[in-house]
Each structure stands twice: as C-alpha cells, then as structure tokens.
Write an enzyme that holds these catalytic residues in place. Structure first.
Site, mmCIF file in Angstrom:
data_model
loop_
_atom_site.group_PDB
_atom_site.id
_atom_site.type_symbol
_atom_site.label_atom_id
_atom_site.label_comp_id
_atom_site.label_asym_id
_atom_site.label_seq_id
_atom_site.Cartn_x
_atom_site.Cartn_y
_atom_site.Cartn_z
ATOM 1 N N GLY A 56 -7.292 -7.021 8.698
ATOM 2 C CA GLY A 56 -7.649 -7.867 7.561
ATOM 3 C C GLY A 56 -8.416 -7.104 6.499
ATOM 4 C CE LYS A 97 -8.673 0.921 -0.343
ATOM 5 N NZ LYS A 97 -7.385 1.641 -0.319
ATOM 6 C CG ASP A 134 -2.974 -1.368 8.797
ATOM 7 O OD1 ASP A 134 -2.396 -0.700 9.671
ATOM 8 O OD2 ASP A 134 -4.016 -0.992 8.249
ATOM 9 N NE ARG A 169 -2.492 -5.480 3.456
ATOM 10 C CZ ARG A 169 -3.098 -4.429 2.958
ATOM 11 N NH1 ARG A 169 -2.937 -3.262 3.535
ATOM 12 N NH2 ARG A 169 -3.885 -4.529 1.913
ATOM 13 N N GLY A 195 -11.184 -5.839 5.194
ATOM 14 C CA GLY A 195 -12.551 -5.564 5.618
ATOM 15 C C GLY A 195 -13.421 -5.050 4.497
ATOM 16 N NE ARG A 196 -11.888 0.425 2.597
ATOM 17 C CZ ARG A 196 -11.853 1.675 2.251
ATOM 18 N NH1 ARG A 196 -12.815 2.184 1.539
ATOM 19 N NH2 ARG A 196 -10.855 2.439 2.631
ATOM 20 C CG ASP A 206 -4.088 0.411 1.809
ATOM 21 O OD1 ASP A 206 -4.561 0.032 0.720
ATOM 22 O OD2 ASP A 206 -4.199 -0.239 2.857
ATOM 23 N NE ARG A 248 -4.942 -2.272 -3.241
ATOM 24 C CZ ARG A 248 -4.861 -1.695 -2.046
ATOM 25 N NH1 ARG A 248 -4.808 -0.381 -1.958
ATOM 26 N NH2 ARG A 248 -4.820 -2.412 -0.954
ATOM 27 N N GLY A 300 -17.834 -2.197 4.256
ATOM 28 C CA GLY A 300 -17.151 -2.920 3.188
ATOM 29 C C GLY A 300 -17.098 -2.181 1.858
HETATM 30 P P1 AMP Z 1 -7.291 1.599 5.889
HETATM 31 O O1 AMP Z 1 -7.249 2.700 6.885
HETATM 32 O O2 AMP Z 1 -8.130 1.878 4.679
HETATM 33 O O3 AMP Z 1 -5.922 1.103 5.526
HETATM 34 O O4 AMP Z 1 -8.043 0.391 6.597
HETATM 35 C C1 AMP Z 1 -7.712 -0.108 7.863
HETATM 36 C C2 AMP Z 1 -8.570 -1.301 8.168
HETATM 37 O O5 AMP Z 1 -9.953 -0.939 8.216
HETATM 38 C C3 AMP Z 1 -8.478 -2.439 7.172
HETATM 39 O O6 AMP Z 1 -8.621 -3.636 7.881
HETATM 40 C C4 AMP Z 1 -9.667 -2.200 6.274
HETATM 41 O O7 AMP Z 1 -10.111 -3.378 5.646
HETATM 42 C C5 AMP Z 1 -10.688 -1.695 7.275
HETATM 43 N N1 AMP Z 1 -11.685 -0.823 6.637
HETATM 44 C C6 AMP Z 1 -11.508 0.433 6.185
HETATM 45 N N2 AMP Z 1 -12.651 0.915 5.675
HETATM 46 C C7 AMP Z 1 -13.575 -0.051 5.786
HETATM 47 C C8 AMP Z 1 -14.967 -0.168 5.453
HETATM 48 N N3 AMP Z 1 -15.644 0.832 4.875
HETATM 49 N N4 AMP Z 1 -15.588 -1.321 5.745
HETATM 50 C C9 AMP Z 1 -14.936 -2.340 6.333
HETATM 51 N N5 AMP Z 1 -13.647 -2.295 6.674
HETATM 52 C C10 AMP Z 1 -12.962 -1.166 6.411
HETATM 53 MG MG MG Z 2 -4.965 -0.197 4.656
#
Ligand code: AMP
Ligand code: MG
Length: 515
Positions: A95, A118, A257, A188, A97-98, A267, A181, A131
């Site tokens: 989901g 983001k 994802d 996804r 997360g940030r 991403d 963005r 986040g």
């Molecule tokens: P990503 O690798 O950036 O595609 O992220 C994979 C998952 O990790 C997604 O659910 C993001 O929302 C979560 N995520 C990545 N970085 C962070 C962060 N700094 N804080 C919270 N969630 C994160």
């Molecule tokens: Mg991602």
C-alpha cells in the site's frame, strides 16, 4: 496533519472516481505538515497539459499546495491499498506507505490523470517506514521520468519536486522532498493481488470493472471481461518492456507492486541506463542475484503478469481448470507480442523501414515475411553479440550506426576494442539495406536517429546533478541535464559531454533503493 485552504486558484478541478467507486480499496488520509516547503522544480509544460496555471503554482503558496499542506477544493487525499511480490516473495499488505493520491484531473485532451504525492508522510500502510522521501531520489525520478517521456516511452511524470525543509534519516541525514507525480492511474498488478489474496471477490470484481472503465472501456461489454482485460495488460506490458530494452533501460525493482495496469513505467527507484552492452547488467544494490538484470526484464514481466492472471482467476471462469487454461493461453501471447515489438523497434534502429507483414499466430507454413523476420532477428542478435564482446556502449553504438550511412564510421569504431570485428557484420547490414527499398541514405540516417537517442540519463551525470542539488543546493546541473534530456534524439553543438559514458564505462556503478 492539519491542512489549510489554498491561497491560490491554480485551476485544479478534481473528479475522484477511485474515491467514489472503490470504497474499501483505500484509506482517507492527509499529508504530513512540513516545516518549509519550497519548490525545487515545477514542470510547467505538464502543468499546462493538465490545465493548471503554472504561474500561480510557481510560488510559495503553490509549494504548499504541491506538498499537500493546503488541501485543494475537490481533492480527496487517500492512501491506496495494494500487495505485491517483491523479489519473488509475496507481501500481502504494502500500500501507499509514503504516498497519497490527491485526486484525479481531466487533462486538456480529456484523459483522466492521477495526481499523487510521494514522500508525504506516514500512512496506515507505512509499516516501519517514515513515510518520507529525500531530495536525491525525488529529483532522480523527476529526471528519468522526463527522459523516458521525451523518448516516447509510456511513464508516470513529475509535476513538481518540493523541498520540505526537513531532514530525513537514511544512513545519514538528508534533505527531504515530496514528488508530485501524474499517472494514467496508480493501479498495479499488486492492487489485484491484494484483494485476491484476501479472497474479497466482490472488491476484486469492482476493481476489475473500474480498471476496464478507466483503461479499456472498449471491453466493458466483452463476454469474458477479466480475460480480455488480462490480454490488454499483457499487450501493453509487452510493448512497454520492448521499449525499455531498445533504449537500455533497467528498472531495477520490477516487483509486482511496481508494474502498472496502464502500461506506464512507474516507481523509479534504483533504475539506470546501461552503458556497455551486457544483458547481465544490474545496478541496484539490493538485487544481489540479478533477478532484475537488463536481459531478464521480459521474463520477469511475464512472471509478474502470471501473478495478475492468478489474481483474476476467480473472475475469468467459475470452473478453476478452465480459468487456468484460458489465462495460460493469454499469458502465452506475451512472448510473440514482445518479440514483434522488439523486432519492429530494432529494425527501426538498423534503418530497416520497409513494412514487413507481421506473421499472425495461425499463419501456418513459413512465409517470406517470417523468413525475413528470422534473418533480421539474427542480424540484430549478432550485432548485440559483437557489442557485448567489444564492451561497446549500447546507446553510443546504435546512434553511431546512422553515421555509417553518411560515410563516417569513426564514432562507431571507437566504441569497439577491435573495430575490425564489425566489418563482416557491416557488410551483411549493407546487403540487407539494399533490399529495404524506400529511402535514400540521408533520410534513412535521419529515421535511424529518430529511433536511437543520443542523449540518455548517463549515470555519472545523474549522480553529479543530484549531488550538486543535495550537497550544495545547486540545481543548475539538474536543470541543464533535464533540458538536454528533453530532446534526446536531436544532436546539438556543445553537448558532447552528455553523450559520454563514465571514463571507466560505468563499471561498478550502483544505485540505491530510493527510499
Ligand atoms: P517501493 O520499493 O518504493 O516501490 O516501495 C515498496 C513499498 O514500501 C510500498 O508499499 C511503499 O509505500 C513502502 N515504502 C517505501 N519507502 C517507504 C518509506 N520511507 N516509508 C513508508 N513506506 C515506504
Ligand atoms: Mg513502489
């Protein structure tokens, strides 16, 4: 999490179909308030496309809007739920997360576009994360997304990068930022996996209907909508990955994802462009086994699409065996579709412009077009083998091929350790060109240059631009690089430095996960 009303009217007019139609697929949420939002970069052209007033956005009040600290009328910020296979293992709950979806805008061409932030703070999906996002990865996503867009490759795009005035803590404290963005949607493969894993078939059904209405409206009345939708996604991803391969792009973290339903690249984390041609190239520091290496990308795409197919099975057919059989048949279309896109693009790079009838799946015995396709495929593969053996730069070599038609082989030859290794291949290529009627050499060279960029985001230049921005607050190298990448096919005087790989050919270059 307090948000104030915006002090500017920049022309935002939201129509939030995701919020309206997909209750249960998200959480309403607000962006974290940040200390001192300041615009690092506004994408004025994209703002215009979206019908927004760039002059008004380009202000302190605009920065507050673009960081989510003043809630726009009509925006309904939400964090989307999704799951995903990460490096092969299933995570049932990822989901946003940030990130936050602010809402949807209808652009000047009538297309529905998501506006997402983001790095906007923790959400119920943050798990252990903070986040946040740092300036470096935000500017990197901005730069590479715009480069892809300028090359005509489907991608999400940056509307703005805003510094938060706060620090984020990774290995060291870093300046924080938020990326605004724009995407055709943020659906996804992992969005479907989320509801399938929870066996929430009703939500899955609603999600499918929503995705079809948004991306494949022509399938709304199809007698097997889930299967037809799967086929449409397979087709878009086959086209997309072929484009990546043709420019040497390595996504770096092709988890499910991070794979869209729309067919846009999404991403940009540890992504990079390959310098020396080598299918085993991996840049991401977390990709220890080379799962997402350049040459593996088509295979990984099918693997990811198989996860989408699994998620859709209950909607494909009530009878499980029949569902699997149908889905398998559709997944098997990826290979031929990818090959056909790949070959068409590679032919263009070799200056082969005459139309060749694609062989249909039921075309039976070999046709002359099939034979020609096999020969052309071999011609391309043999060139790639030479580039590999010669440690030649992928982008530089393909671009230099056009010069050969202008009787200048110098830029091609310097790419090779042993330039004589090219000669037999060049003779074959010339012979092939003689049976490709239609264009005189200058026009053919021009067509080749329109298929092979001269300016790509060279890794050392990207790093230099980000380091200047992060360490010295100097955005000039970023601006200059962005400007060059905005017109990747047209050679301009004074830009030679932008065509060069790092002096060591980029050996040992590593990218980090952009979190
Ligand atoms: P990503 O690798 O950036 O595609 O992220 C994979 C998952 O990790 C997604 O659910 C993001 O929302 C979560 N995520 C990545 N970085 C962070 C962060 N700094 N804080 C919270 N969630 C994160
Ligand atoms: Mg991602």
């Amino acid at each position: 999490m307090s948000a104030t009303a915006p002090e500017i009217d920049a022309g935002f007019s939201f129509d939030n179909s995701y919020h309206r139609e997909l209750a249960g697929c998200y959480v309403d949420w607000q962006a974290a308030t940040v200390a001192a939002p300041r615009l690092l970069k506004l994408n004025r052209a994209l703002a215009g496309e979206l019908g927004l007033n760039a002059d008004r956005l380009d202000s302190a009040a605009g920065a507050r809007v673009l960081v989510g600290n003043s809630v726009l009328p009509g925006a309904q910020p939400l964090a989307q739920a999704y799951a995903g296979h990460q490096f092969g293992g299933f995570s049932p709950q990822l989901g946003d997360g940030r990130a936050l979806l602010l809402g949807e805008l209808i652009d000047r061409q009538g297309r529905r576009r998501d506006l997402q932030l983001k790095g906007s703070g923790r959400t119920p999906f943050s798990r252990g994360g903070d986040g946040k996002a740092a300036v470096g990865p935000v500017l990197r996503e901005y730069l590479i997304g715009e480069a892809m867009h300028a090359m005509g490759i489907p991608t999400t795009r940056a509307l703005a990068a805003v510094a938060t005035g706060e620090q984020v803590f990774r290995e060291t404290p870093l300046p924080g930022a938020v990326l605004a963005r724009v995407a055709a949607s943020h659906l996804r493969v992992g969005t479907f996996e989320y509801f399938a894993a929870r066996r929430e078939t009703e939500s899955l059904q609603r999600l499918l209907a929503y995705a079809i209405a948004r991306h494949d409206p022509g399938l709304a009345d199809h007698d097997r909508p889930a299967l037809a939708f799967l086929a449409a996604v397979v087709g878009r991803q086959a086209a997309l990955i072929a484009r990546w391969m043709q420019v040497g792009f390595i996504h770096g973290v092709m988890n499910t994802d991070n794979m869209t339903i729309s067919g846009e690249t999404i991403d940009y984390g540890p992504c990079a462009f390959m310098d020396r041609y080598d299918p085993a190239t991996v840049f991401s520091s977390i990709d220890h086994h080379g799962r997402y290496a350049y040459g593996n990308q088509p295979g990984i795409a099918v693997w990811n699409l198989a996860r989408l197919a699994e998620a859709l099975l209950p909607l494909i057919d009530a009878e499980p065996d029949r569902a699997v059989e149908s889905a398998t048949e559709v997944l098997q279309r990826f290979g031929p579709a990818y090959e056909s896109h790949w070959l068409a693009g590679m032919r263009a790079k070799l200056g082969l412009v005459a139309a060749v009838e694609p062989a249909g799946p039921e075309s039976g015995p070999e046709t002359p077009a099939d034979e020609m396709a096999a020969d052309d495929r071999a011609l391309v593969r043999d060139l790639l083998d030479i580039l590999h053996a010669q440690a030649a730069d992928f982008t530089g070599s393909f671009r230099a091929l056009a010069d050969v038609l202008d009787r200048d082989e110098s830029r091609l030859r310097v790419q090779c350790r042993d330039p004589a290794a090219l000669d037999p291949w060049l003779a074959r290529w010339r012979a092939r060109l003689r049976v490709d009627p239609g264009l005189a050499s200058p026009e053919r060279a021009r067509a080749m240059r329109a298929a092979s960029p001269i300016y790509i985001p060279r890794n050392h230049l990207v790093e230099r631009a980000l380091a200047a921005a992060v360490e010295e607050g100097d955005l000039e190298p970023f601006e200059a690089l962005l400007e060059v990448l905005g017109d990747p096919f047209t050679e301009r005087p004074g830009l030679d430095a932008y065509t060069q790989a790092a002096p060591d050919g980029g050996a040992g270059y590593q990218t980090f996960c952009g979190t």
